[in-house]
Write an enzyme that holds these catalytic residues in place. Structure first.
Site, PDB file in Angstrom:
ATOM      1  N   LYS A 154       0.852  -1.189   0.000  1.00 54.17           N
ATOM      2  CA  LYS A 154       0.000   0.000   0.000  1.00 54.17           C
ATOM      3  C   LYS A 154       0.886   1.236   0.000  1.00 54.17           C
ATOM      4  CE  LYS A 154      -3.785   2.174   2.626  1.00 54.17           C
ATOM      5  NZ  LYS A 154      -4.679   2.037   3.799  1.00 54.17           N
ATOM      6  N   SER A 177      -9.552   2.290   2.993  1.00 55.84           N
ATOM      7  CA  SER A 177      -8.678   2.992   2.074  1.00 55.84           C
ATOM      8  C   SER A 177      -7.690   2.083   1.337  1.00 55.84           C
ATOM      9  CB  SER A 177      -7.894   4.060   2.854  1.00 55.84           C
ATOM     10  OG  SER A 177      -7.069   3.451   3.845  1.00 55.84           O
ATOM     11  N   SER A 188      -9.930  -0.015   7.340  1.00 52.24           N
ATOM     12  CA  SER A 188      -9.369   0.081   5.991  1.00 52.24           C
ATOM     13  C   SER A 188      -8.636  -1.156   5.491  1.00 52.24           C
ATOM     14  CB  SER A 188      -8.437   1.297   5.897  1.00 52.24           C
ATOM     15  OG  SER A 188      -9.180   2.487   5.933  1.00 52.24           O
TER      16      SER A 188
END
Length: 496
Positions: free
Chosen positions: A75, A150, A174
């Site tokens: 990420k 996210s 998330s």
């Protein structure tokens, strides 16, 4: 090859059915072919293949460990030397870190090969991955739907088999919510279990990194490498190293019948997780998963988490307050985008931040600044912290009568792209089942357990499993038992 789990890929490398370089090349081709999903924001084939060659050399010497040569995506909130580290924001669009985040460094030290950086909501603020400066990510199961956020780039990458595993972060859901929306497995460890050093901060008392992969067993392997004390992170907890795979495939209690491996397991079902607001198709899918657990020998126990609804206002006071402080460093002087034209220093600050931050980030900075301002600190921030403690205490009361807590990871399946962009409150409500877990600092995970109904028949549903502090190994055991009895985690989107 891409259909294999991490465990299966490890066996393939050991049997010399493929090399680390061949694996990396295979996934890089898949990433290139799936650019329309927008799951990745930065790929560097040369860097990836150099790591793969080094892994092959380790394996050829008979060295290396359980993860050597296996690919992973990170990420883009984890700073990564050699790759851009943007946090999904124009503010950091061209930032390259001189060091690796601890999570990245530990996985590389374990021999893993970085495939690239995945897309995300800007500064991890969002539940749909539509807030990225680099465009929205599409859900591989239905490209008209969001992948969750996210960590939506990571969930989409694993779901589309563009990577066998990915890192994510979880501040209010998330990892768990995008794992649910994309039909993959993801775990948020106990707060402090995984180092935050080199993880671009959103809300420091909530942020926690974790793995996303096809299965609970894969997540356990990854957590073995990711977890551990880090003196560079003041919130890192000193605990003895443990093997998170040690309970996998084992009965819950010694002497259990093979057909009832989870006999003795008490699963708490919060009344508040099954009330108004839960979609009928999600409820039916979760009920079917719970029946499967009963078939494995577990007992379902009603529990109560009475402050669940308050978790939304509490979170949206505390997290923006911390964000307003953390993001103050991005002013165009030392870090971040600087406006091309400005009158004086104050004008430069204003224009740089106005141009660099997106609408959702600005909204949360404003909220955070407000609740910390004179006259409102006591009324909002301190009150929120008091209720946060009550929420944590409610969980401890519930755990007196159960071993794990289960329920939906989200009240609905993934919604359509653009469906909630004009109504941030509706977006915030989608995190109602995950926020309280984060506020309490507890470990939680999502495992695929089926699909929606009707028009949502191709949109996955995730079962959330919540454990008590530092109980990740037992949570993973419970998830693994379900995945040994079902194949939801093995199902892939059409065309994959």
């Amino acid at each position: 090859m891409h259909a294999k789990s991490l465990t299966e890929l490890r066996a393939a490398l050991a049997a010399k059915e493929c090399s680390a370089v061949e694996l990396a090349q295979h996934y890089l081709k898949r990433i290139d072919a799936a650019r329309d999903l927008n799951a990745f924001v930065h790929v560097d084939a040369d860097l990836t293949l150099a790591q793969a060659k080094a892994a092959d050399a380790e394996l050829a010497r008979g060295a290396g460990g359980a993860l050597t040569g296996l690919p992973i995506a990170h990420k883009d909130v984890f700073v990564t030397r050699g790759w851009r580290s943007t946090a999904g924001s124009k503010m950091l669009a061209n930032y390259e870190s001189p060091f690796d985040a601890t999570v990245v460094a530990r996985l590389q030290a374990a021999g893993m090969v970085t495939l690239g950086k995945t897309n995300m909501d800007e500064f991890a603020m969002g539940s749909s991955n539509e807030n990225s400066a680099f465009g929205a990510v599409k859900n591989p199961w239905d490209t008209n739907a969001v992948p969750g956020g996210s960590s939506g780039g990571s969930s989409a990458a694993v779901a589309a088999r563009l990577a066998p595993a990915a890192t994510g972060t979880d501040t209010g859901g998330s990892i768990r919510q995008p794992a649910s929306f994309a039909g993959v497995t993801g775990i948020k460890p106990t707060y402090g279990r995984v180092s935050r050093y080199g993880m671009i901060a959103f809300a420091s008392s909530l942020d926690q990194g974790g793995p996303m992969a096809q299965s609970a067993s894969d997540c356990a392997l990854l957590l073995n490498a990711m977890a551990g004390f880090d003196e560079r992170d003041s919130t890192s907890l000193e605990r003895d190293d443990e093997d998170f795979t040690r309970h996998l495939g084992q009965p819950w209690a010694a002497g259990n019948d093979a057909g009832k491996p989870l006999a003795g397991l008490r699963i708490g079902l919060p009344n508040e997780y099954f009330g108004a607001g839960l979609a009928d198709d999600v409820r039916a899918t979760i009920d079917a998963a719970l029946k499967q657990y009963e078939a494995l020998g577990a007992t379902l126990v009603p529990v109560s988490l009475p402050k669940t609804e308050l978790s939304i206002p509490v979170y949206y006071v505390i997290a923006p307050a911390e964000a307003s402080s953390n993001l103050s460093r991005f002013d165009g002087v030392r870090f971040g985008h600087r406006a091309a034209q400005y009158g004086d220093l104050l004008d430069m600050y204003k224009k740089s931040r106005a141009e660099g931050f997106g609408p959702e980030v600005k909204r949360r900075i404003l909220v955070g600044t407000y609740v910390l301002s004179h006259g409102y600190y006591d009324a909002y921030y301190l009150q929120a912290q008091k209720i946060r403690r009550i929420i944590a205490n409610d969980f401890q009361e519930a755990f007196k009568s159960c071993d794990v807590i289960m329920g939906p990871a989200s009240p609905t399946v993934a919604w359509d792209l653009g469906a909630k962009g004009d109504d941030p409150v509706q977006m915030y409500l989608a995190d109602i089942y995950t926020l309280s877990v984060s506020l309490a600092g507890l470990p939680g995970m999502s495992v695929p357990c089926g699909f929606g109904a009707g028009a949502n028949a191709q949109r996955p549903v995730g079962l959330q499993i919540i454990g008590n502090y530092f109980n990740e190994a037992r949570m993973l055991q419970v998830a693994d038992a379900f995945q040994r009895a079902t194949d939801w985690h093995k199902q892939v989107p059409a065309g994959v």
